[in-house]
Design a protein around this motif. Structure first.
Motif, PDB file in Angstrom:
ATOM      1  N   GLU A   1     -13.838 -22.698  25.902  1.00 38.01           N
ATOM      2  CA  GLU A   1     -13.999 -24.029  25.339  1.00 38.01           C
ATOM      3  C   GLU A   1     -13.635 -25.030  26.428  1.00 38.01           C
ATOM      4  O   GLU A   1     -12.499 -25.066  26.892  1.00 38.01           O
ATOM      5  N   LEU A   2     -14.612 -25.820  26.848  1.00 39.35           N
ATOM      6  CA  LEU A   2     -14.376 -26.867  27.826  1.00 39.35           C
ATOM      7  C   LEU A   2     -13.998 -28.118  27.044  1.00 39.35           C
ATOM      8  O   LEU A   2     -14.703 -28.509  26.111  1.00 39.35           O
ATOM      9  N   VAL A   3     -12.882 -28.748  27.405  1.00 40.94           N
ATOM     10  CA  VAL A   3     -12.341 -29.863  26.620  1.00 40.94           C
ATOM     11  C   VAL A   3     -12.132 -31.090  27.506  1.00 40.94           C
ATOM     12  O   VAL A   3     -11.474 -31.009  28.544  1.00 40.94           O
ATOM     13  N   GLU A   4     -12.694 -32.227  27.068  1.00 41.37           N
ATOM     14  CA  GLU A   4     -12.398 -33.520  27.683  1.00 41.37           C
ATOM     15  C   GLU A   4     -11.634 -34.348  26.654  1.00 41.37           C
ATOM     16  O   GLU A   4     -12.142 -34.609  25.557  1.00 41.37           O
ATOM     17  N   TRP A   5     -10.414 -34.726  26.972  1.00 44.75           N
ATOM     18  CA  TRP A   5      -9.602 -35.520  26.058  1.00 44.75           C
ATOM     19  C   TRP A   5     -10.103 -36.955  26.029  1.00 44.75           C
ATOM     20  O   TRP A   5     -10.610 -37.453  27.029  1.00 44.75           O
ATOM     21  N   PRO A   6      -9.918 -37.656  24.917  1.00 43.47           N
ATOM     22  CA  PRO A   6     -10.294 -39.067  24.878  1.00 43.47           C
ATOM     23  C   PRO A   6      -9.381 -39.884  25.796  1.00 43.47           C
ATOM     24  O   PRO A   6      -8.269 -39.449  26.118  1.00 43.47           O
TER      25      PRO A   6
ATOM     26  N   TYR B   1     -17.984 -32.680  18.902  1.00 40.99           N
ATOM     27  CA  TYR B   1     -16.870 -33.614  18.648  1.00 40.99           C
ATOM     28  C   TYR B   1     -16.028 -33.058  17.497  1.00 40.99           C
ATOM     29  O   TYR B   1     -16.092 -33.574  16.387  1.00 40.99           O
ATOM     30  N   PRO B   2     -15.208 -32.024  17.758  1.00 39.81           N
ATOM     31  CA  PRO B   2     -14.486 -31.370  16.658  1.00 39.81           C
ATOM     32  C   PRO B   2     -13.466 -32.254  15.954  1.00 39.81           C
ATOM     33  O   PRO B   2     -13.120 -32.002  14.810  1.00 39.81           O
ATOM     34  N   GLY B   3     -12.987 -33.311  16.604  1.00 44.13           N
ATOM     35  CA  GLY B   3     -12.025 -34.225  15.984  1.00 44.13           C
ATOM     36  C   GLY B   3     -12.650 -35.523  15.546  1.00 44.13           C
ATOM     37  O   GLY B   3     -11.944 -36.496  15.300  1.00 44.13           O
ATOM     38  N   GLY B   4     -13.977 -35.558  15.471  1.00 47.21           N
ATOM     39  CA  GLY B   4     -14.665 -36.794  15.137  1.00 47.21           C
ATOM     40  C   GLY B   4     -15.008 -37.582  16.392  1.00 47.21           C
ATOM     41  O   GLY B   4     -14.696 -37.161  17.511  1.00 47.21           O
ATOM     42  N   PRO B   5     -15.623 -38.752  16.231  1.00 51.82           N
ATOM     43  CA  PRO B   5     -16.128 -39.507  17.379  1.00 51.82           C
ATOM     44  C   PRO B   5     -15.040 -40.020  18.327  1.00 51.82           C
ATOM     45  O   PRO B   5     -15.334 -40.342  19.474  1.00 51.82           O
ATOM     46  N   HIS B   6     -13.795 -40.097  17.878  1.00 50.66           N
ATOM     47  CA  HIS B   6     -12.723 -40.602  18.740  1.00 50.66           C
ATOM     48  C   HIS B   6     -11.809 -39.482  19.233  1.00 50.66           C
ATOM     49  O   HIS B   6     -10.791 -39.748  19.875  1.00 50.66           O
ATOM     50  N   GLY B   7     -12.176 -38.244  18.932  1.00 53.06           N
ATOM     51  CA  GLY B   7     -11.381 -37.093  19.357  1.00 53.06           C
ATOM     52  C   GLY B   7     -11.906 -36.495  20.652  1.00 53.06           C
ATOM     53  O   GLY B   7     -12.707 -37.115  21.360  1.00 53.06           O
TER      54      GLY B   7
ATOM     55  N   ILE C   1      -2.449 -29.993  24.420  1.00 51.56           N
ATOM     56  CA  ILE C   1      -2.133 -30.241  23.006  1.00 51.56           C
ATOM     57  C   ILE C   1      -0.612 -30.216  22.870  1.00 51.56           C
ATOM     58  O   ILE C   1       0.052 -29.299  23.358  1.00 51.56           O
ATOM     59  N   THR C   2      -0.062 -31.229  22.215  1.00 52.12           N
ATOM     60  CA  THR C   2       1.380 -31.303  21.980  1.00 52.12           C
ATOM     61  C   THR C   2       1.644 -31.502  20.505  1.00 52.12           C
ATOM     62  O   THR C   2       0.722 -31.675  19.707  1.00 52.12           O
ATOM     63  N   ALA C   3       2.909 -31.534  20.151  1.00 52.13           N
ATOM     64  CA  ALA C   3       3.280 -31.754  18.745  1.00 52.13           C
ATOM     65  C   ALA C   3       2.744 -33.095  18.239  1.00 52.13           C
ATOM     66  O   ALA C   3       2.454 -33.246  17.047  1.00 52.13           O
ATOM     67  N   ALA C   4       2.571 -34.058  19.132  1.00 48.43           N
ATOM     68  CA  ALA C   4       2.066 -35.383  18.729  1.00 48.43           C
ATOM     69  C   ALA C   4       0.653 -35.294  18.135  1.00 48.43           C
ATOM     70  O   ALA C   4       0.275 -36.133  17.331  1.00 48.43           O
ATOM     71  N   ASP C   5      -0.111 -34.280  18.522  1.00 51.77           N
ATOM     72  CA  ASP C   5      -1.462 -34.113  17.994  1.00 51.77           C
ATOM     73  C   ASP C   5      -1.442 -33.701  16.519  1.00 51.77           C
ATOM     74  O   ASP C   5      -2.483 -33.765  15.860  1.00 51.77           O
ATOM     75  N   PHE C   6      -0.298 -33.290  16.005  1.00 47.78           N
ATOM     76  CA  PHE C   6      -0.198 -32.824  14.620  1.00 47.78           C
ATOM     77  C   PHE C   6       0.666 -33.742  13.758  1.00 47.78           C
ATOM     78  O   PHE C   6       0.990 -33.406  12.641  1.00 47.78           O
ATOM     79  N   ALA C   7       1.045 -34.888  14.319  1.00 51.37           N
ATOM     80  CA  ALA C   7       1.922 -35.817  13.600  1.00 51.37           C
ATOM     81  C   ALA C   7       1.163 -36.506  12.482  1.00 51.37           C
ATOM     82  O   ALA C   7       0.002 -36.731  12.511  1.00 51.37           O
TER      83      ALA C   7
END
Length: 137
Positions: free
Chosen positions: A119-124, A98-104, A131-137
């Motif tokens: 890296e296999l990724v499942e989005w919340p 959980y690289p972004g914490g429990p809600h990431g 990944i978009t600019a919104a992920d870094f807002a």
């Protein structure tokens, strides 16, 4: 402009194709090159076009992945189901992280026969694809 696909050089084409088809890729086509090299173009079934090219150049010897390539990220719908399917196919995915914490996002790592990492990724729930600019807002 847009990215078309990534290309990986592989040591043993048959072994690599076994790995990538177990991962879920489907072969679109092959190109034979004059020096005995072969290119195999792959995509996931739901993708509209190629996303990966495997390059086999037997005369160049074994692949050394220590050339700066870090990893390729692959989005999955259900990480637990994907990990179960990969394990049943004989692959060895790593534990869920959980690289972004429990809600990431939930992630797991996988390595191909030449040492390329995935890296296999499942989005919340509710997160847009990628990944978009919104992920870094």
């Amino acid at each position: 402009m847009k990215t078309l696909f990534v290309s990986y050089r592989v040591t043993d084409l048959d072994r690599s194709l076994g790995f990538y088809t177990a991962l879920g890729y489907a072969e679109l086509g092959r190109v034979e090159v004059d020096d005995g090299a072969r290119l195999v173009i792959l995509k996931f079934p739901d993708e509209p076009a190629a996303s990966l090219e495997l390059v086999h150049r037997p005369g160049d010897g074994p692949v050394d992945v220590g050339n700066g390539v870090d990893h390729l990220a692959i989005q999955v719908e259900q990480l637990a189901t994907t990990l179960e399917t990969l394990t049943e196919a004989g692959l060895e995915p790593g534990p869920v992280q959980y690289p972004g914490g429990p809600h990431g996002p939930r992630t797991s790592w996988l390595t191909d026969p030449d040492g390329y990492r995935f890296e296999l990724v499942e989005w919340p729930p509710g997160h847009p694809d990628g990944i978009t600019a919104a992920d870094f807002a």
